[in-house]
Scaffold this motif. Structure first.
Motif, PDB file in Angstrom:
ATOM      1  N   GLU A 233      73.426 -56.258  72.951  1.00  0.00           N
ATOM      2  CA  GLU A 233      74.513 -55.472  73.903  1.00  0.00           C
ATOM      3  C   GLU A 233      75.962 -55.703  72.831  1.00  0.00           C
ATOM      4  O   GLU A 233      76.370 -54.465  72.583  1.00  0.00           O
ATOM      5  CB  GLU A 233      74.950 -56.430  74.957  1.00  0.00           C
ATOM      6  N   VAL A 234      76.345 -56.611  72.124  1.00  0.00           N
ATOM      7  CA  VAL A 234      77.122 -56.615  71.155  1.00  0.00           C
ATOM      8  C   VAL A 234      76.865 -55.671  69.963  1.00  0.00           C
ATOM      9  O   VAL A 234      77.961 -54.908  69.574  1.00  0.00           O
ATOM     10  CB  VAL A 234      77.601 -58.262  70.445  1.00  0.00           C
ATOM     11  N   ARG A 235      75.837 -55.661  69.510  1.00  0.00           N
ATOM     12  CA  ARG A 235      75.554 -54.404  68.671  1.00  0.00           C
ATOM     13  C   ARG A 235      75.694 -53.205  68.913  1.00  0.00           C
ATOM     14  O   ARG A 235      76.225 -52.371  68.517  1.00  0.00           O
ATOM     15  CB  ARG A 235      73.999 -54.815  68.019  1.00  0.00           C
ATOM     16  N   TRP A 236      75.181 -52.922  70.125  1.00  0.00           N
ATOM     17  CA  TRP A 236      75.193 -51.582  70.843  1.00  0.00           C
ATOM     18  C   TRP A 236      76.748 -51.291  70.979  1.00  0.00           C
ATOM     19  O   TRP A 236      77.114 -50.171  70.721  1.00  0.00           O
ATOM     20  CB  TRP A 236      74.612 -51.711  72.265  1.00  0.00           C
ATOM     21  N   VAL A 237      77.460 -52.142  71.418  1.00  0.00           N
ATOM     22  CA  VAL A 237      78.834 -51.836  71.560  1.00  0.00           C
ATOM     23  C   VAL A 237      79.630 -51.341  70.285  1.00  0.00           C
ATOM     24  O   VAL A 237      80.556 -50.418  70.003  1.00  0.00           O
ATOM     25  CB  VAL A 237      79.725 -52.951  72.149  1.00  0.00           C
ATOM     26  N   ALA A 238      79.274 -52.212  69.247  1.00  0.00           N
ATOM     27  CA  ALA A 238      80.109 -51.882  67.865  1.00  0.00           C
ATOM     28  C   ALA A 238      79.340 -50.389  67.358  1.00  0.00           C
ATOM     29  O   ALA A 238      80.381 -49.621  66.791  1.00  0.00           O
ATOM     30  CB  ALA A 238      79.365 -52.860  66.900  1.00  0.00           C
ATOM     31  N   GLU A 239      78.202 -49.952  67.738  1.00  0.00           N
ATOM     32  CA  GLU A 239      77.843 -48.632  67.398  1.00  0.00           C
ATOM     33  C   GLU A 239      78.776 -47.545  68.267  1.00  0.00           C
ATOM     34  O   GLU A 239      78.962 -46.431  67.718  1.00  0.00           O
ATOM     35  CB  GLU A 239      76.355 -48.281  67.666  1.00  0.00           C
ATOM     36  N   LEU A 240      78.649 -47.847  69.396  1.00  0.00           N
ATOM     37  CA  LEU A 240      79.304 -46.882  70.187  1.00  0.00           C
ATOM     38  C   LEU A 240      80.951 -46.929  69.999  1.00  0.00           C
ATOM     39  O   LEU A 240      81.409 -45.699  70.600  1.00  0.00           O
ATOM     40  CB  LEU A 240      79.200 -47.125  71.858  1.00  0.00           C
ATOM     41  N   PHE A 241      81.403 -47.912  69.778  1.00  0.00           N
ATOM     42  CA  PHE A 241      83.133 -48.000  69.366  1.00  0.00           C
ATOM     43  C   PHE A 241      83.156 -48.387  68.060  1.00  0.00           C
ATOM     44  O   PHE A 241      83.731 -49.488  67.995  1.00  0.00           O
ATOM     45  CB  PHE A 241      83.693 -48.849  70.646  1.00  0.00           C
ATOM     46  N   PRO A 242      82.953 -47.549  67.242  1.00  0.00           N
ATOM     47  CA  PRO A 242      82.960 -48.010  65.686  1.00  0.00           C
ATOM     48  C   PRO A 242      84.575 -48.541  65.288  1.00  0.00           C
ATOM     49  O   PRO A 242      84.670 -49.064  64.487  1.00  0.00           O
ATOM     50  CB  PRO A 242      82.698 -46.908  64.850  1.00  0.00           C
ATOM     51  N   ASP A 243      85.545 -47.715  65.953  1.00  0.00           N
ATOM     52  CA  ASP A 243      87.014 -48.085  65.763  1.00  0.00           C
ATOM     53  C   ASP A 243      87.485 -49.359  66.126  1.00  0.00           C
ATOM     54  O   ASP A 243      88.476 -50.024  65.883  1.00  0.00           O
ATOM     55  CB  ASP A 243      87.840 -46.899  66.025  1.00  0.00           C
ATOM     56  N   ALA A 244      86.723 -50.004  67.282  1.00  0.00           N
ATOM     57  CA  ALA A 244      87.333 -51.276  67.992  1.00  0.00           C
ATOM     58  C   ALA A 244      87.430 -52.512  66.990  1.00  0.00           C
ATOM     59  O   ALA A 244      86.254 -52.301  66.179  1.00  0.00           O
ATOM     60  CB  ALA A 244      86.592 -51.363  69.263  1.00  0.00           C
ATOM     61  N   ARG A 245      88.302 -53.251  66.941  1.00  0.00           N
ATOM     62  CA  ARG A 245      88.265 -54.564  66.177  1.00  0.00           C
ATOM     63  C   ARG A 245      87.059 -55.374  66.702  1.00  0.00           C
ATOM     64  O   ARG A 245      86.246 -56.076  65.620  1.00  0.00           O
ATOM     65  CB  ARG A 245      89.539 -55.263  66.479  1.00  0.00           C
ATOM     66  N   SER A 246      86.742 -55.392  67.956  1.00  0.00           N
ATOM     67  CA  SER A 246      85.630 -56.022  68.602  1.00  0.00           C
ATOM     68  C   SER A 246      85.325 -55.697  69.796  1.00  0.00           C
ATOM     69  O   SER A 246      85.971 -54.607  70.343  1.00  0.00           O
ATOM     70  CB  SER A 246      85.937 -57.531  68.513  1.00  0.00           C
ATOM     71  N   TYR A 247      84.147 -56.153  70.326  1.00  0.00           N
ATOM     72  CA  TYR A 247      83.878 -55.943  71.710  1.00  0.00           C
ATOM     73  C   TYR A 247      84.827 -56.132  72.839  1.00  0.00           C
ATOM     74  O   TYR A 247      85.197 -55.087  73.474  1.00  0.00           O
ATOM     75  CB  TYR A 247      82.564 -56.839  72.132  1.00  0.00           C
ATOM     76  N   LEU A 248      85.311 -57.140  72.690  1.00  0.00           N
ATOM     77  CA  LEU A 248      86.607 -57.482  73.706  1.00  0.00           C
ATOM     78  C   LEU A 248      87.917 -56.397  73.255  1.00  0.00           C
ATOM     79  O   LEU A 248      88.611 -55.942  74.257  1.00  0.00           O
ATOM     80  CB  LEU A 248      87.425 -58.927  73.410  1.00  0.00           C
ATOM     81  N   GLY A 249      87.889 -56.157  71.931  1.00  0.00           N
ATOM     82  CA  GLY A 249      89.030 -54.986  71.687  1.00  0.00           C
ATOM     83  C   GLY A 249      88.683 -53.881  72.011  1.00  0.00           C
ATOM     84  O   GLY A 249      89.969 -52.980  72.316  1.00  0.00           O
ATOM     85  N   VAL A 250      87.540 -53.429  72.616  1.00  0.00           N
ATOM     86  CA  VAL A 250      87.427 -52.011  73.424  1.00  0.00           C
ATOM     87  C   VAL A 250      88.243 -52.133  74.646  1.00  0.00           C
ATOM     88  O   VAL A 250      88.941 -51.206  74.815  1.00  0.00           O
ATOM     89  CB  VAL A 250      85.803 -51.891  73.655  1.00  0.00           C
ATOM     90  N   TYR A 251      87.909 -53.169  75.440  1.00  0.00           N
ATOM     91  CA  TYR A 251      88.912 -53.236  76.555  1.00  0.00           C
ATOM     92  C   TYR A 251      90.324 -53.307  76.404  1.00  0.00           C
ATOM     93  O   TYR A 251      91.249 -52.588  77.064  1.00  0.00           O
ATOM     94  CB  TYR A 251      88.308 -54.542  77.269  1.00  0.00           C
ATOM     95  N   GLU A 252      90.608 -54.046  75.206  1.00  0.00           N
ATOM     96  CA  GLU A 252      92.145 -54.168  74.909  1.00  0.00           C
ATOM     97  C   GLU A 252      92.757 -52.655  74.633  1.00  0.00           C
ATOM     98  O   GLU A 252      93.687 -52.281  75.228  1.00  0.00           O
ATOM     99  CB  GLU A 252      92.536 -55.129  73.924  1.00  0.00           C
ATOM    100  N   ASP A 253      92.062 -51.959  73.810  1.00  0.00           N
ATOM    101  CA  ASP A 253      92.497 -50.662  73.343  1.00  0.00           C
ATOM    102  C   ASP A 253      92.679 -49.734  74.763  1.00  0.00           C
ATOM    103  O   ASP A 253      93.408 -48.906  74.760  1.00  0.00           O
ATOM    104  CB  ASP A 253      91.243 -49.832  72.538  1.00  0.00           C
ATOM    105  N   PHE A 254      91.740 -49.907  75.659  1.00  0.00           N
ATOM    106  CA  PHE A 254      92.069 -48.979  77.034  1.00  0.00           C
ATOM    107  C   PHE A 254      93.085 -49.705  78.093  1.00  0.00           C
ATOM    108  O   PHE A 254      93.083 -49.216  79.124  1.00  0.00           O
ATOM    109  CB  PHE A 254      90.508 -48.604  77.471  1.00  0.00           C
ATOM    110  N   GLY A 255      93.668 -50.780  77.663  1.00  0.00           N
ATOM    111  CA  GLY A 255      94.748 -51.360  78.451  1.00  0.00           C
ATOM    112  C   GLY A 255      94.020 -52.266  79.769  1.00  0.00           C
ATOM    113  O   GLY A 255      94.531 -52.310  80.759  1.00  0.00           O
ATOM    114  N   LEU A 256      92.881 -52.847  79.472  1.00  0.00           N
ATOM    115  CA  LEU A 256      92.029 -53.454  80.386  1.00  0.00           C
ATOM    116  C   LEU A 256      92.333 -55.209  80.187  1.00  0.00           C
ATOM    117  O   LEU A 256      91.553 -55.789  80.687  1.00  0.00           O
ATOM    118  CB  LEU A 256      90.785 -53.112  80.440  1.00  0.00           C
TER     119      LEU A 256
END
Ligand code: GUN
Ligand code: ZN
Length: 424
Positions: A233-256
């Motif tokens: 799952e972590v690898r999949w998220v890195a492919e889907l959101f290449p600009d995010a610092r990390s998986y948790l960073g995806v949520y942070e980037d969207f204000g979550l």
């Protein structure tokens, strides 16, 4: 007012357990009519002040705070015990087909009733729960929790991509539905709403952005999702959101990432992620029976404590294997023992119990409201029978101190220990 005489367990502000062997719990309305704890402590020290109040004599048993389950899926009640190679095939082969059935509101009602009865039978009085992507599944659950007078938080799952027909929702409609459900249910009686993106892979950036906007507009609504549970799952998220610092960073980037945001699992985090959890006030829902069952990994208690991150325990039924808080606390103990950078930890029983009561409530921003029995707390409690089985009776009779008593209950306990569950 009403009073109960029994041994009494509660928690001090420093998280340590407080135990009165001959205790008194006095319950009555506060100025607003909520039924709260009016007094808690030693029977002899308190009884004169409450002369005239009816006292139920429950000596031989233990009154303790109702348990708080920080992460559970009500539509996965029938998914417990479904074997799979790991998280992603488990979702595809078992979970999504089961959740698709919740397009039928009547099915939602039937499962919600069974689920809540099972929680209460196991001593759980508050939960933060996933529903499904169908708004009617949320209505069914809130109605059932309201009828029982429970403090209960749930929300419609957001999943507009990488999801099969039957559970996939529409980006714009999902956000309209979420806002309508917040307005209908949040703050009604003891109910609260949680904005619920399933996890980053199944939400488009547009859906996550909309969820973050709602989380800003409705600041006292909860947020719940999953993060860093499984390496695929972590690898999949890195492919889907290449600009995010990390998986948790995806949520942070969207204000979550904020107070009242609860992220299940938090296994494969790095030090910067843990620091952001601490700085934003978000909390982890540690779900050890699920992590062991699905082979996801181990929550790193030492690293979480070093970062000062908040966390509490959740069953994560149906990835998790039990509704019983005793089973979840025991699994957490095993994770502390074996799942850490060596040497392993020996988590204290009072600490495990705190994580499933006052600690979970604190993670929700509900400290002083539920999960404890200090004066002012809403009076949700359980009555524990330390003699529920022959082995428990034998072990608890030999306990020389509180740690030994609590460990006997954690290691040997299950639903048989819960003699009664009382809601407010
Ligand atoms: N990640 C996304 N959905 C789920 C779920 O339903 N259960 C668990 N354990 N992890 C998830
Ligand atoms: Zn989950």
């Amino acid at each position: 007012m009403k009073a109960y005489r029994a041994a009494l367990l509660r928690f001090a502000d420093d998280h340590t357990p407080v135990f009165d062997t001959d205790g008194l719990l006095v319950v009555g309305p506060d100025a607003t009519g909520r039924r709260v704890v009016r007094a808690a402590g030693d029977h002899d020290a308190l009884i004169d002040r409450y002369a005239g109040v009816a006292v139920e004599d429950l000596r031989g048993q233990i009154i303790a705070p109702g348990f708080v389950d920080l992460h559970i899926h009500y539509p996965q009640t029938d998914v417990i015990g479904a074997p799979a190679a790991g998280l992603l095939p488990w979702l595809e082969n078992y979970t999504f087909p089961h959740e698709a059935r919740f397009s039928d509101e009547e099915h939602g009602r039937e499962v919600a009733d069974f689920f809540l009865d099972e929680l209460l039978r196991n001593g759980v009085t508050t939960a933060l729960a996933f529903a499904t992507s169908h708004p009617s599944s949320v209505n069914a659950m809130f109605s059932a929790a309201q009828a029982r007078g429970m403090c209960f938080i749930t929300g419609k799952v957001l999943q507009d991509r990488h999801s099969p027909d039957g559970v996939r929702d529409d980006t714009e409609q999902s956000l309209i539905d979420t806002e309508a459900l917040i307005q209908r249910w949040h703050g009604v009686d003891r109910l609260g709403y949680a904005i619920t993106p399933r996890f980053a892979p199944t939400s488009s950036p547009a859906q996550l952005r909309g969820a973050g906007e709602l989380a800003t507009r409705y600041g006292d609504v909860w947020i719940q999702s999953h993060v860093a549970e499984n390496l695929d799952e972590v690898r999949w998220v890195a492919e889907l959101f290449p600009d995010a610092r990390s998986y948790l960073g995806v949520y942070e980037d969207f204000g979550l990432l904020r107070e009242r945001a609860i992220y299940a699992h938090c296994i494969h985090l790095d030090a910067a992620d843990r620091a952001r959890m601490q700085q934003t006030g978000a909390a982890a829902a540690v779900s050890p029976t699920s992590n062991l069952f699905l082979g996801s990994g181990f929550f790193d208690y030492a690293a979480a404590d070093a970062a000062g991150m908040r966390y509490g325990l959740g069953s994560d039924v149906g990835g998790g294997t039990s509704f019983s808080p005793f089973h979840t606390m025991l699994a957490a103990y095993y994770v502390g023992r074996e799942g850490q950078t060596k040497p392993g930890l020996s988590l204290a029983p009072g600490q495990l119990w705190w994580q499933h009561t006052a600690g979970a409530a604190q993670a929700l921003g509900l400290d002083g409201v539920v999960g404890n029995l200090q004066p002012g707390c809403e009076a949700d409690f359980v009555l524990l029978n330390p003699q529920a089985t022959p082995l428990l009776a034998r072990k608890t009779a030999q306990a020389r101190n509180l740690d030994e008593l609590l460990f006997a209950l954690i290691v040997l306990g299950d639903d048989r220990v819960i003699a009664r569950t009382v809601l407010a």
